[in-house]
Design a protein around this motif. Structure first.
Motif, mmCIF file in Angstrom:
data_model
loop_
_atom_site.group_PDB
_atom_site.id
_atom_site.type_symbol
_atom_site.label_atom_id
_atom_site.label_comp_id
_atom_site.label_asym_id
_atom_site.label_seq_id
_atom_site.Cartn_x
_atom_site.Cartn_y
_atom_site.Cartn_z
ATOM 1 N N LEU A 79 6.854 34.191 15.988
ATOM 2 C CA LEU A 79 6.165 33.894 17.240
ATOM 3 C C LEU A 79 4.919 33.062 16.944
ATOM 4 C CD1 LEU A 79 6.168 37.388 19.027
ATOM 5 C CD2 LEU A 79 7.660 35.460 19.546
ATOM 6 N N LEU A 80 4.629 32.133 17.840
ATOM 7 C CA LEU A 80 3.362 31.416 17.814
ATOM 8 C C LEU A 80 2.697 31.665 19.159
ATOM 9 C CD1 LEU A 80 1.399 29.510 16.381
ATOM 10 C CD2 LEU A 80 2.614 27.592 17.433
ATOM 11 N N ALA A 81 1.569 32.364 19.153
ATOM 12 C CA ALA A 81 0.910 32.780 20.388
ATOM 13 C C ALA A 81 -0.424 32.069 20.539
ATOM 14 C CB ALA A 81 0.706 34.294 20.398
ATOM 15 N N GLU A 82 -0.759 31.771 21.783
ATOM 16 C CA GLU A 82 -2.055 31.179 22.110
ATOM 17 C C GLU A 82 -2.862 32.200 22.895
ATOM 18 O OE1 GLU A 82 -3.278 26.798 23.453
ATOM 19 O OE2 GLU A 82 -2.364 27.941 25.081
ATOM 20 N N THR A 205 3.622 38.589 8.384
ATOM 21 C CA THR A 205 2.669 37.492 8.218
ATOM 22 C C THR A 205 1.950 37.306 9.538
ATOM 23 O OG1 THR A 205 4.048 36.377 6.570
ATOM 24 C CG2 THR A 205 2.408 35.040 7.717
ATOM 25 N N ILE A 206 0.652 37.557 9.554
ATOM 26 C CA ILE A 206 -0.148 37.433 10.781
ATOM 27 C C ILE A 206 -1.388 36.633 10.406
ATOM 28 C CG2 ILE A 206 -1.297 38.674 12.652
ATOM 29 C CD1 ILE A 206 0.345 41.159 11.726
ATOM 30 N N GLN A 207 -1.493 35.416 10.897
ATOM 31 C CA GLN A 207 -2.620 34.574 10.507
ATOM 32 C C GLN A 207 -3.007 33.636 11.636
ATOM 33 O OE1 GLN A 207 -0.889 32.895 6.988
ATOM 34 N NE2 GLN A 207 0.062 31.208 8.066
ATOM 35 N N ARG A 208 -4.267 33.257 11.597
ATOM 36 C CA ARG A 208 -4.824 32.376 12.625
ATOM 37 C C ARG A 208 -4.442 30.936 12.346
ATOM 38 N NH1 ARG A 208 -11.151 32.705 14.515
ATOM 39 N NH2 ARG A 208 -11.133 31.020 16.073
ATOM 40 N N GLN A 209 -4.134 30.198 13.397
ATOM 41 C CA GLN A 209 -3.846 28.771 13.281
ATOM 42 C C GLN A 209 -4.691 28.027 14.304
ATOM 43 O OE1 GLN A 209 0.291 27.668 13.425
ATOM 44 N NE2 GLN A 209 0.578 28.158 11.273
ATOM 45 N N GLY A 210 -5.544 27.136 13.817
ATOM 46 C CA GLY A 210 -6.395 26.396 14.732
ATOM 47 C C GLY A 210 -7.457 27.297 15.344
ATOM 48 N N ASN A 212 -7.426 28.791 18.551
ATOM 49 C CA ASN A 212 -7.056 29.918 19.420
ATOM 50 C C ASN A 212 -5.577 30.287 19.342
ATOM 51 O OD1 ASN A 212 -6.151 27.599 20.629
ATOM 52 N ND2 ASN A 212 -6.780 28.152 22.701
ATOM 53 N N ARG A 213 -4.941 29.995 18.206
ATOM 54 C CA ARG A 213 -3.524 30.336 18.068
ATOM 55 C C ARG A 213 -3.317 31.308 16.907
ATOM 56 N NH1 ARG A 213 -0.273 24.595 19.141
ATOM 57 N NH2 ARG A 213 -1.036 24.298 21.279
ATOM 58 N N ILE A 214 -2.282 32.126 17.030
ATOM 59 C CA ILE A 214 -1.962 33.131 16.015
ATOM 60 C C ILE A 214 -0.475 33.036 15.684
ATOM 61 C CG2 ILE A 214 -1.881 35.603 15.489
ATOM 62 C CD1 ILE A 214 -4.186 36.005 17.410
ATOM 63 N N LEU A 215 -0.182 32.929 14.386
ATOM 64 C CA LEU A 215 1.194 32.896 13.903
ATOM 65 C C LEU A 215 1.596 34.302 13.492
ATOM 66 C CD1 LEU A 215 3.746 31.301 12.949
ATOM 67 C CD2 LEU A 215 2.619 31.131 10.718
ATOM 68 N N ILE A 216 2.747 34.772 13.996
ATOM 69 C CA ILE A 216 3.241 36.114 13.684
ATOM 70 C C ILE A 216 4.679 36.001 13.197
ATOM 71 C CG2 ILE A 216 3.609 38.458 14.550
ATOM 72 C CD1 ILE A 216 1.793 36.780 17.010
ATOM 73 N N PHE A 374 2.938 32.756 24.680
ATOM 74 C CA PHE A 374 3.811 32.482 23.538
ATOM 75 C C PHE A 374 4.355 31.063 23.641
ATOM 76 C CE2 PHE A 374 3.836 37.102 23.881
ATOM 77 C CZ PHE A 374 3.522 37.443 22.573
ATOM 78 N N LEU A 375 3.916 30.223 22.722
ATOM 79 C CA LEU A 375 4.303 28.810 22.718
ATOM 80 C C LEU A 375 5.628 28.589 22.001
ATOM 81 C CD1 LEU A 375 0.823 27.292 21.759
ATOM 82 C CD2 LEU A 375 1.739 27.701 24.049
ATOM 83 N N GLU A 376 5.934 29.457 21.036
ATOM 84 C CA GLU A 376 7.142 29.276 20.224
ATOM 85 C C GLU A 376 7.672 30.637 19.822
ATOM 86 O OE1 GLU A 376 8.295 27.385 15.846
ATOM 87 O OE2 GLU A 376 6.437 26.786 16.848
ATOM 88 N N GLU A 377 8.961 30.830 19.929
ATOM 89 C CA GLU A 377 9.568 32.086 19.501
ATOM 90 C C GLU A 377 10.960 31.819 18.931
ATOM 91 O OE1 GLU A 377 11.197 34.524 23.039
ATOM 92 O OE2 GLU A 377 9.343 33.632 23.794
#
Length: 553
Positions: A79-82, A205-210, A212-216, A374-377
């Motif tokens: 998941l890619l969440a904003e 894997t849970i990490q910040r991207q940019g 205001n986005r979070i990669l899960i 959720f921008l990408e799943e």
């Protein structure tokens, strides 16, 4: 001369033996994984015959660390969440209104009455009864501003206020918005981590991207929808005063109020005050339980501050309804029958046992500070992961066989020694990955394949150097010694530069890039050890036993 001290020989063989022992659990991956899961379940819920049987699949006195399989090998959800950071601005304004109202009470003789009026999103507007007292009111409101703890904007305040006629407008400063955005994303990151850890997933894997986005990425989860149900719920719990109830969803709520639906009763709507008496942020515990009728419920307990506010409100509002609100839906609205000291209570509703358990998990982990978009799943099935593992096995086996054949045909007996060292090199790599608890991904397998090719470079340099020294007719022992000594600088230079590249990839990269960097870096360390120490030890032992007059490399 060609000699290695006894203690050095013992240390080299001890390292190789330790590598074999710690890498061995990966050969019996399914059994060891079942053993580890059973031990974790026993520790959490207690021992049962079934769990004890699973735990007995692997001897407890043997190491049980495994190389964790990444998302692309095990299957799972991506998941890619904003984080909707702007939502926090309005929440801050709603929470600020009671503070402003109470602060202005002391100036009532000068400013008259105080009333909240409709305002743009993220702004609080207050109308005073006596316009001539606007400067006094403005000074009082500005006195509520607090400094921001930030190195980039020293001395900046969190709120700013301006006046227009008899209306004071309050909003967050730009510096506070930036600080709030950063806090919101970091808080969301930590809460997502706690929620995922609570359901027992392995190596997420849970990490910040940019900004205001979070990669899960969570291996082993059945689908992205399942993962979203765990982390996507805001789970914001509040306890709000009830103004009225009815069946009209479009009823006029009034400033500072909101109309929200009942979770259980279809067509019923409550008008509540948006400023909560106490919120889920002040919860210290939530556990699934049952009410007096045996129906699933959730018991809760507040911290000291929440308990005091909860107790004071129930003492002063006996006979009044009190709404328990979860994510803008009223779970229940009981009438306060008596003073409730101690800060504990129970949430009832039409829950199933599973729903009450999940709600307790969400409340314990804490509410997300803002909604996630959720921008990408993606869902990666276990079959696709198994295909990746098989493809990786084939690639590694082909590379391994080709290198072994090349070394044997090129260098004969010495090539055989290098091949044994190469096998030990792979064993040591998996042992190190297991001990570190590293996650192996498909790019990680690529790093292993690359290491197989690079591992023999050092041996090639050494053997070619020995060939050159043999031409000087100094004798085989001297040729071997000089071959290792004079090839050492080239080996170290080549591997240090590659290791630096691996470190840069690990520091600057993320996800799959890091997986590649880890296996590449470990492969460099183990290949240098096996080439310089293991092959030399085998050659020395062979030479001491055979004492050949001439050698052919």
């Amino acid at each position: 001369m060609l000699h290695i001290d006894t203690w050095k020989r013992a240390l080299i063989w001890l390292v190789c033996l330790a590598g074999l022992v710690f890498a061995m659990p990966n050969v019996f991956y399914t059994k060891v994984e079942g053993h580890n899961d059973a031990l974790a379940a026993i520790e959490k819920t207690g021992e049962t015959p079934d769990l004890r049987e699973k735990a007995g699949q692997w001897p407890e006195w043997l190491p049980s660390n495994l190389v964790n399989l990444g998302l692309d090998l095990r299957g799972g959800a991506h998941l890619l969440a904003e984080v909707q950071v702007q939502e926090v601005y309005q929440t801050r304004m709603d929470a600020l209104w009671p503070v402003v109202r109470d602060a202005l009470k002391g100036d009532r003789d000068t400013i008259g009455g105080v009333q909240r009026v409709n305002a743009p999103e993220g702004e609080l507007q207050v109308r005073i009864g006596k316009p001539e007292g606007i400067e006094q009111a403005l000074a009082t409101v500005r006195g509520l501003a607090e400094p921001i703890q930030s190195l980039s904007t020293p001395g900046a305040k969190d709120i700013e206020a301006s006046a227009n006629g008899d209306v004071i407008s309050i909003r967050l400063t730009e510096a506070e918005k930036l600080a709030s955005d950063d806090r919101t994303v970091r808080q969301a990151l930590e809460i997502i981590r706690r929620r995922i850890d609570a359901v027992g997933t392995r190596e997420p894997t849970i990490q910040r991207q940019g900004d205001n986005r979070i990669l899960i990425q969570v291996p082993g989860v059945g689908s992205a929808t399942e993962l979203k149900s765990i982390i996507g719920t805001t789970a914001r719990l509040t306890f709000n005063p009830v103004v009225s109830r009815g069946s009209d969803p479009d009823a006029r709520a009034g400033v500072g109020n909101a109309v929200i639906p009942s979770m259980d009763e279809q067509g019923l709507y409550y008008t509540i005050e948006t400023s909560p008496v106490v919120s889920g942020d002040e919860l210290v515990d939530a556990q699934p339980s049952f009410d007096q009728n045996g129906r699933p419920a959730v018991s809760f307990r507040f911290d000291t501050t929440g308990a005091r506010k909860f107790g004071d409100y129930t003492r002063d509002n006996i006979g009044q309804p009190f709404a328990i609100v979860l994510d803008n839906e009223v779970i229940s609205a009981p009438v306060i029958q008596s003073h409730i000291p101690g800060g504990s209570g129970i949430i009832t509703g039409n829950f199933t046992v599973e729903e009450s358990t999940n709600l307790a998990v969400l409340l314990r982990a804490g509410a997300l500070p803002a909604e996630l978009n959720f921008l990408e799943e993606r869902t990666i099935g276990p079959e696709l992961g198994q295909d990746s593992i098989e493809a990786g096995k084939v690639a590694t086996a082909v590379a391994f066989a080709a290198v072994l054949l090349f070394m044997f045909l090129s260098y004969g007996l010495f090539g055989l020694f290098a091949n044994i060292a190469l096998i030990l090199n792979i064993v040591l790599m998996f042992a190190a990955l297991s001990v570190l608890g590293a996650t192996l991904t498909l790019p990680g397998i690529a790093g292993i394949v690359l290491t197989v090719g690079m591992a023999v470079d050092a041996n090639v340099l050494i053997f070619e150097r020995i060939r050159e020294e043999l031409k000087t007719a100094k004798g085989p022992a001297r040729a071997i010694t000089l071959g290792y000594e004079r090839a050492l600088s080239a080996i170290i230079d080549a591997n240090i530069t590659t290791f630096i590249t691996a470190v840069i990839l690990f520091v600057m990269g993320s996800g799959p890039v890091r997986g590649f960097a880890i296996t590449l870096g470990l492969g460099i360390l183990t290949s240098v050890f096996t080439a310089i120490f293991v092959t030399r030890l085998m050659i020395v032992i062979w030479f001491e036993r055979r004492r050949p007059k001439t050698i052919e490399v």
